[in-house]
Enzyme design. Structure first.
Site, short mmCIF file in Angstrom:
data_model
loop_
_atom_site.label_atom_id
_atom_site.label_comp_id
_atom_site.label_asym_id
_atom_site.label_seq_id
_atom_site.Cartn_x
_atom_site.Cartn_y
_atom_site.Cartn_z
N GLY A 1 5.05 24.05 -106.56
CA GLY A 1 3.75 23.97 -105.91
C GLY A 1 2.78 25.09 -106.18
O GLY A 1 1.59 24.99 -105.84
N GLU B 1 11.51 25.39 -107.80
CA GLU B 1 11.24 24.31 -108.77
C GLU B 1 9.82 24.38 -109.30
O GLU B 1 9.07 23.40 -109.21
CB GLU B 1 11.44 22.95 -108.09
N GLY C 1 6.69 24.06 -111.72
CA GLY C 1 6.36 23.32 -112.94
C GLY C 1 5.06 23.87 -113.50
O GLY C 1 5.03 24.61 -114.48
N ARG C 2 3.97 23.56 -112.79
CA ARG C 2 2.63 23.93 -113.26
C ARG C 2 2.50 25.42 -113.53
O ARG C 2 1.89 25.82 -114.53
CB ARG C 2 1.62 23.51 -112.19
N TYR D 1 -7.71 13.14 -109.96
CA TYR D 1 -7.78 14.11 -108.85
C TYR D 1 -9.11 14.84 -108.80
O TYR D 1 -9.20 15.90 -108.16
CB TYR D 1 -6.67 15.18 -109.01
N CYS E 1 -13.25 2.82 -121.90
CA CYS E 1 -14.25 1.93 -121.29
C CYS E 1 -14.18 1.96 -119.77
O CYS E 1 -13.84 0.95 -119.13
CB CYS E 1 -14.05 0.51 -121.81
N TYR F 1 1.03 18.47 -116.48
CA TYR F 1 0.50 17.16 -116.08
C TYR F 1 -0.62 16.69 -117.01
O TYR F 1 -1.58 16.06 -116.58
CB TYR F 1 0.03 17.19 -114.61
N1 LLP Z 1 9.53 19.74 -107.07
C1 LLP Z 1 9.21 18.51 -106.65
C2 LLP Z 1 10.13 17.79 -105.78
C3 LLP Z 1 8.00 17.92 -107.05
O1 LLP Z 1 7.69 16.71 -106.62
C4 LLP Z 1 7.12 18.65 -107.90
C5 LLP Z 1 5.87 18.06 -108.34
C6 LLP Z 1 7.51 19.93 -108.33
C7 LLP Z 1 8.72 20.45 -107.89
C8 LLP Z 1 6.67 20.77 -109.25
O2 LLP Z 1 5.47 21.09 -108.65
P1 LLP Z 1 4.47 22.14 -109.35
O3 LLP Z 1 5.12 23.50 -109.32
O4 LLP Z 1 4.24 21.68 -110.73
O5 LLP Z 1 3.25 22.09 -108.51
N2 LLP Z 1 0.24 15.05 -111.34
C9 LLP Z 1 -0.21 15.98 -110.33
C10 LLP Z 1 0.90 16.85 -109.79
C11 LLP Z 1 2.05 16.07 -109.19
C12 LLP Z 1 3.15 16.95 -108.70
C13 LLP Z 1 4.35 16.15 -108.39
N3 LLP Z 1 5.46 16.90 -107.93
C14 LLP Z 1 -1.33 16.84 -110.90
O6 LLP Z 1 -1.69 16.68 -112.06
O7 LLP Z 1 -1.86 17.66 -110.19
#
Ligand code: LLP
Length: 432
Positions: A239, A285, A287-288, A328, A355, A384
């Site tokens: 997150g 966890e 990601g981003r 978003y 389109c 993403y």
């Molecule tokens: N753990 C779980 C259970 C998750 O559902 C997610 C992301 C993460 C970890 C990683 O979250 P991060 O650190 O990347 O924020 N497509 C959307 C984001 C969807 C996130 C889904 N879950 C966007 O482009 O903003």
């Protein structure tokens, strides 16, 4: 310091000029900095003083094999949300005992494959899922390792489509129902329930939201321990947010260094404050925050166009290549690959060829007057981006390139038209 910068007038990724890549790879394409990914992973790993959490990189942010392999080599685990991501993590060499499986809708095949692979834990999101995994594990004569995902009813203060921790959301188990499930699980011989997890959303810029979630989780942990349960692992999800642009100065790329040490230190200190006394393993966890600012999307200006009072730059990347602005309302910076002085002092929209009116990347009060055929870069698209692209409008998925110091390499080939056209089947009864 960011690894994406201007060298003189030319945008470069590490030591490679973007225009040199574009001489070899046709636009649009994604391009990532390897060193940026390594730095971000190390920064997150380095903020903890009292313990060393298991970092499980969330593959949904970017599941390119070369990127997952890079993180595997650094010792990262994986958070996977599907069998595809689990297979990818294993293929990249992430050991099963560093893989956690999240998601509200794990199918029977996914559960079977994860059990066979002996993953580290299932992050379970409902009583029904707990019962289902229990019955499958009993049949297979194994014990499934489980944490329960808590829905703490906390506002992540992020876009509503990526907020997951409010009571109304489909994610997790209402916090007040967790103690009863711990009691119940004593009678479920196919599962070993030893922990909790929480993930309140994505692109969170306000550490106070994390603080609220951690506080609620800590109180729950205390209650469970008092009730005689042993809590061995706490998984705090992902997150952490990144910056997508500097609205005041397009050419100042220092925002790509965010999250900086200050905000990460604060995040780490909140975790240590709440959980260092419990003595259990902490899992994260992200990601981003690991891959987001490492990536740029390179596209070419196809046409400059004026329609009544609106000015457009039509580029060759579309919402199928990068969906975040359309999905978003995300505003990612767009800059020229070769700096130019000429400015259009007029409201201007940078749009794609798809389109749909929603195929719009950014609207600005003024913008560089980048001529037809020149390149632009969309920033902060490492997370993403490629993984959410589609074949909409029957457009091939685009190439991905990884830069390492003065070298670059394709890490995904652009789809061919054969790939696109050969999967459909014409039943014999349609006629020739
Ligand atoms: N753990 C779980 C259970 C998750 O559902 C997610 C992301 C993460 C970890 C990683 O979250 P991060 O650190 O990347 O924020 N497509 C959307 C984001 C969807 C996130 C889904 N879950 C966007 O482009 O903003």
């Amino acid at each position: 310091m960011s690894h994406i910068n201007y060298k003189g007038n030319h945008l470069s990724v590490e030591e490679v000029l973007v225009s040199d890549i574009a001489d070899k790879v046709s636009t649009p394409f994604y391009c990532y900095s390897l060193q940026s990914i390594i730095d971000s992973y190390s920064k997150i790993k380095g903020v903890f003083k009292n313990f060393s959490p298991l970092i499980c990189y969330s593959l949904k942010a970017n599941s390119n094999l070369a990127i997952v392999k890079t993180l595997a080599n650094l010792g990262s685990g994986a958070d996977v949300g599907s069998e595809g991501e689990l297979r990818k993590a294993l293929k990249a060499g992430i050991p099963p005992n560093k893989i956690v499986f999240s998601g509200v809708g794990k199918s029977i095949n996914e559960i079977l494959y994860a059990l066979e692979s002996e993953i580290y834990q299932f992050n379970v999101e409902s009583e029904a899922e707990l019962n289902f995994i229990n019955s499958i594990a009993l049949e297979k004569n194994v014990k499934a390792p489980i944490t329960l995902r808590v829905n703490p009813d906390v506002d992540a203060n992020t876009h509503q489509k990526i907020s997951t921790g409010k009571a109304k959301d489909k994610f997790g188990i209402a916090i007040q129902n967790i103690p009863a499930l711990f009691e119940k699980s004593k009678n479920l011989n196919g599962v070993e329930l030893f922990g909790l997890n929480v993930h309140i959303g994505s692109q969170i810029m306000d550490n106070n939201s994390f603080n609220q979630a951690f506080e609620k989780l800590f109180k729950l942990v205390e209650l469970l321990i008092n009730n005689g349960h042993s809590i061995k692992r706490i998984d705090l999800g992902g997150g952490i947010g990144i910056k997508n642009r500097n609205p005041n100065n397009l050419l100042d790329l220092s925002f790509l260094d965010y999250p900086d040490s200050k905000s990460l230190d604060h995040y780490g200190s909140l975790i240590e404050k709440h959980f260092s006394s419990i003595g259990c393993q902490i899992i994260l966890e992200p990601g981003r925050a690991i891959v987001g600012t490492s990536g740029i999307l390179i596209s070419k200006v196809l046409y400059n166009k004026v329609n009544s009072d609106r000015v457009f730059k039509v580029i060759d990347a579309g919402m199928n290549d990068f969906a975040r602005p359309a999905l978003y309302d995300a505003q990612h910076s767009i800059i020229p690959v070769k700096k130019i002085d000429q400015i259009i002092k007029n409201k201007i929209s940078i749009v794609g060829p798809v389109c749909e009116s929603g195929d719009e990347f950014l609207t600005l009060k003024e913008f560089f007057d980048i001529p037809q055929d020149e390149l632009i870069a969309v920033l902060s698209v490492g997370a993403y981006g490629a993984c959410m692209s589609s074949n909409y409008n029957l457009r091939p998925l685009i190439s991905e390139v990884l830069v390492n110091k003065n070298k670059f390499s394709l890490i995904r080939e652009r789809q061919t038209y054969e790939d696109l056209l050969n999967r459909d089947i014409i039943p014999s009864w349609i006629g020739s």
